[in-house]
Enzyme design. Structure first.
Site, PDB file in Angstrom:
ATOM      1  N   ASP A 167     -13.150  -2.883  -1.281  1.00 23.86           N
ATOM      2  CA  ASP A 167     -12.639  -4.177  -1.781  1.00 23.86           C
ATOM      3  C   ASP A 167     -13.450  -4.703  -2.976  1.00 23.86           C
ATOM      4  OD1 ASP A 167     -10.543  -4.375  -0.001  1.00 23.86           O
ATOM      5  OD2 ASP A 167     -11.656  -5.542   1.468  1.00 23.86           O
ATOM      6  N   GLY A 191     -13.541 -13.158   3.761  1.00 24.63           N
ATOM      7  CA  GLY A 191     -13.868 -11.738   3.694  1.00 24.63           C
ATOM      8  C   GLY A 191     -13.814 -11.194   2.271  1.00 24.63           C
ATOM      9  N   LYS A 230     -10.669  -5.128  10.186  1.00 23.51           N
ATOM     10  CA  LYS A 230     -11.732  -4.588   9.325  1.00 23.51           C
ATOM     11  C   LYS A 230     -13.100  -4.526  10.017  1.00 23.51           C
ATOM     12  CE  LYS A 230      -9.638  -5.807   4.923  1.00 23.51           C
ATOM     13  NZ  LYS A 230      -9.830  -6.363   3.589  1.00 23.51           N
ATOM     14  N   ILE A 286      -7.845 -13.542  -7.272  1.00 21.69           N
ATOM     15  CA  ILE A 286      -7.440 -12.374  -6.487  1.00 21.69           C
ATOM     16  C   ILE A 286      -6.015 -12.520  -5.944  1.00 21.69           C
ATOM     17  CG2 ILE A 286      -9.828 -11.805  -5.847  1.00 21.69           C
ATOM     18  CD1 ILE A 286      -8.982 -12.510  -2.943  1.00 21.69           C
ATOM     19  N   SER A 295       0.805  -1.229   0.000  1.00 18.86           N
ATOM     20  CA  SER A 295       0.000   0.000   0.000  1.00 18.86           C
ATOM     21  C   SER A 295       0.841   1.285   0.000  1.00 18.86           C
ATOM     22  CB  SER A 295      -0.975   0.004   1.175  1.00 18.86           C
ATOM     23  OG  SER A 295      -1.916  -1.000   0.980  1.00 18.86           O
ATOM     24  N   GLY A 298     -14.543 -19.768  -2.831  1.00 17.19           N
ATOM     25  CA  GLY A 298     -14.086 -19.265  -1.535  1.00 17.19           C
ATOM     26  C   GLY A 298     -15.202 -18.487  -0.870  1.00 17.19           C
ATOM     27  N   ASN A 351     -12.546  -1.087   5.027  1.00 20.22           N
ATOM     28  CA  ASN A 351     -11.113  -1.121   4.679  1.00 20.22           C
ATOM     29  C   ASN A 351     -10.547   0.272   4.409  1.00 20.22           C
ATOM     30  OD1 ASN A 351     -12.024  -0.497   2.092  1.00 20.22           O
ATOM     31  ND2 ASN A 351     -10.531  -1.839   1.101  1.00 20.22           N
ATOM     32  N   ASN A 404     -17.453 -23.259  -1.579  1.00 17.38           N
ATOM     33  CA  ASN A 404     -16.416 -23.223  -0.548  1.00 17.38           C
ATOM     34  C   ASN A 404     -16.183 -24.609   0.033  1.00 17.38           C
ATOM     35  OD1 ASN A 404     -14.573 -21.578   0.864  1.00 17.38           O
ATOM     36  ND2 ASN A 404     -15.836 -21.712   2.712  1.00 17.38           N
TER      37      ASN A 404
HETATM   38  P1  ATR Z   1      -9.941 -13.660   3.192  1.00 23.58           P
HETATM   39  O1  ATR Z   1     -10.615 -12.791   4.194  1.00 23.58           O
HETATM   40  O2  ATR Z   1      -8.648 -13.114   2.683  1.00 23.58           O
HETATM   41  O3  ATR Z   1     -10.841 -14.065   2.070  1.00 23.58           O
HETATM   42  P2  ATR Z   1     -10.249 -16.032   4.868  1.00 23.58           P
HETATM   43  O4  ATR Z   1     -11.429 -15.461   5.544  1.00 23.58           O
HETATM   44  O5  ATR Z   1      -9.185 -16.670   5.693  1.00 23.58           O
HETATM   45  O6  ATR Z   1      -9.458 -14.951   4.004  1.00 23.58           O
HETATM   46  O7  ATR Z   1     -10.762 -17.045   3.754  1.00 23.58           O
HETATM   47  C1  ATR Z   1      -9.904 -17.897   3.094  1.00 23.58           C
HETATM   48  C2  ATR Z   1     -10.687 -18.709   2.041  1.00 23.58           C
HETATM   49  O8  ATR Z   1      -9.778 -19.643   1.461  1.00 23.58           O
HETATM   50  C3  ATR Z   1     -11.830 -19.516   2.622  1.00 23.58           C
HETATM   51  O9  ATR Z   1     -12.827 -19.649   1.637  1.00 23.58           O
HETATM   52  C4  ATR Z   1     -11.155 -20.879   2.876  1.00 23.58           C
HETATM   53  O10 ATR Z   1     -12.037 -21.971   2.909  1.00 23.58           O
HETATM   54  P3  ATR Z   1     -12.740 -22.396   4.320  1.00 23.58           P
HETATM   55  O11 ATR Z   1     -13.815 -21.380   4.564  1.00 23.58           O
HETATM   56  O12 ATR Z   1     -13.279 -23.762   4.076  1.00 23.58           O
HETATM   57  O13 ATR Z   1     -11.646 -22.358   5.347  1.00 23.58           O
HETATM   58  C5  ATR Z   1     -10.302 -20.961   1.639  1.00 23.58           C
HETATM   59  N1  ATR Z   1      -9.183 -21.914   1.758  1.00 23.58           N
HETATM   60  C6  ATR Z   1      -8.024 -21.714   2.429  1.00 23.58           C
HETATM   61  N2  ATR Z   1      -7.227 -22.801   2.293  1.00 23.58           N
HETATM   62  C7  ATR Z   1      -7.915 -23.695   1.530  1.00 23.58           C
HETATM   63  C8  ATR Z   1      -7.641 -25.002   1.021  1.00 23.58           C
HETATM   64  N3  ATR Z   1      -6.486 -25.610   1.260  1.00 23.58           N
HETATM   65  N4  ATR Z   1      -8.570 -25.597   0.238  1.00 23.58           N
HETATM   66  C9  ATR Z   1      -9.742 -24.985  -0.045  1.00 23.58           C
HETATM   67  N5  ATR Z   1     -10.069 -23.761   0.402  1.00 23.58           N
HETATM   68  C10 ATR Z   1      -9.172 -23.112   1.180  1.00 23.58           C
END
Ligand code: ATR
Length: 277
Positions: free
Chosen positions: A101, A130, A65, A218, A16, A127, A86, A151
């Site tokens: 975002d 957030g 956040k 992303i 940033s 996914g 944010n 997800n």
């Molecule tokens: P952010 O706020 O940056 O989106 P987060 O809230 O930690 O980060 O979310 C991470 C995302 O990556 C979630 O959708 C997570 O899936 P879960 O909700 O089931 O935890 C996903 N994720 C992280 N590692 C993963 C993996 N090895 N396989 C599949 N999904 C994964």
């Protein structure tokens, strides 16, 4: 002199400051962008001292956040709906919260692929963290016919859909269903952390894609993730995480300065910067 900054923890590797210094130079605005790394146990005290530091605005990142919300005097409607902020604009000691975002994502997407959110199109978000929530809300405000969420933990996808007043058709899927149905979607957005360097996996295998599909990731380290490389082999048009990151910063800068900064002229310099970090 514009005084900007970022609060979060940890933030030493944040891009940033670099981005906002470029935007200040582009807009001929003199100022600084400082990192305020706040330990979770000191949050309340540090935020109170930030109130006295005469900032013009600041960004908020993980893990604050949501935690920043009680300290705001006003909150923009879309940030309220998301339950996450944010970007904060400071007017004297009045703090106003925004969330750029999801808007940054949709803006950069439409700029690159103007037809991607047109009426009748279907989108799939992979996914449900957030980032997915912000993108879901912003996509629900476009002309898209349907926005599904997939997800690993399907309950988180269901929660995002339930939390939003019904304005768009949406289903929650597990990752296996997502992989099987990927061919149905015009737009696919990968929002999980899978594929972020040093990880080289894909969150779901891509078997088949619809002709003309746009696929976004992303993740911006690396710029071209394995997910994007695989999508390209299946004929997709690609949209990259660093473009969204830049556009989201442009949005925040607009809120703070009422100038009209542009992401496009910074893109190649940003790509060089990302290769070097
Ligand atoms: P952010 O706020 O940056 O989106 P987060 O809230 O930690 O980060 O979310 C991470 C995302 O990556 C979630 O959708 C997570 O899936 P879960 O909700 O089931 O935890 C996903 N994720 C992280 N590692 C993963 C993996 N090895 N396989 C599949 N999904 C994964």
């Amino acid at each position: 002199m514009l005084k900007l900054g970022l609060i979060g923890y940890p933030i030493q590797h944040s891009l940033s400051p670099w981005i906002h210094e470029q935007l200040m130079a582009q807009q001929n605005v003199k100022g600084s962008y400082e990192l305020f790394e706040i330990q979770p146990e000191n949050f309340n005290q540090e935020i109170k001292s930030l109130k006295n530091s005469r900032l013009d605005g600041f960004n908020v990142t993980v893990p604050y956040k949501e935690k920043i919300i009680p300290y705001l005097d006003e909150i923009d409607e879309s940030a309220r709906a998301l339950g996450a902020v944010n970007t904060v604009k400071c007017k004297g000691d009045q703090w106003i919260g925004y969330n750029t975002d999801g808007l940054g994502f949709v803006d950069s997407l439409i700029h690159r692929y103007p037809e991607s959110t047109k009426y009748g199109n279907k989108a799939l978000i992979l996914g449900s963290g957030g980032a997915a929530r912000g993108i879901y809300h912003a996509l629900a405000d476009t002309s898209l016919q349907r926005v599904d969420l997939a997800n690993r933990t399907i309950e988180r996808a269901e929660e995002i859909i339930q939390d939003r007043p019904v304005t768009i058709q949406s289903n929650a899927l597990d990752l296996h269903q997502a992989s099987e149905r990927m061919v149905d979607y015009d737009l696919i957005i990968q929002t999980t952390t899978v594929g972020m360097s040093p990880d080289t996996n894909v969150v779901v295998p891509i078997k088949d894609l619809k002709e003309g599909a746009v696929v976004c990731d992303i993740v911006y380290r690396p710029i071209k993730t394995k997910f994007l490389k695989t999508a390209q082999k299946h004929g997709a048009s690609l949209h990259f995480g660093h473009e969204m990151l830049l556009q989201q910063a442009v949005y925040a800068f607009k809120i703070w300065t009422q100038t009209k900064p542009e992401a496009e002229p910074l893109l190649s310099k940003f790509e060089e910067k990302l290769k070097g970090v």
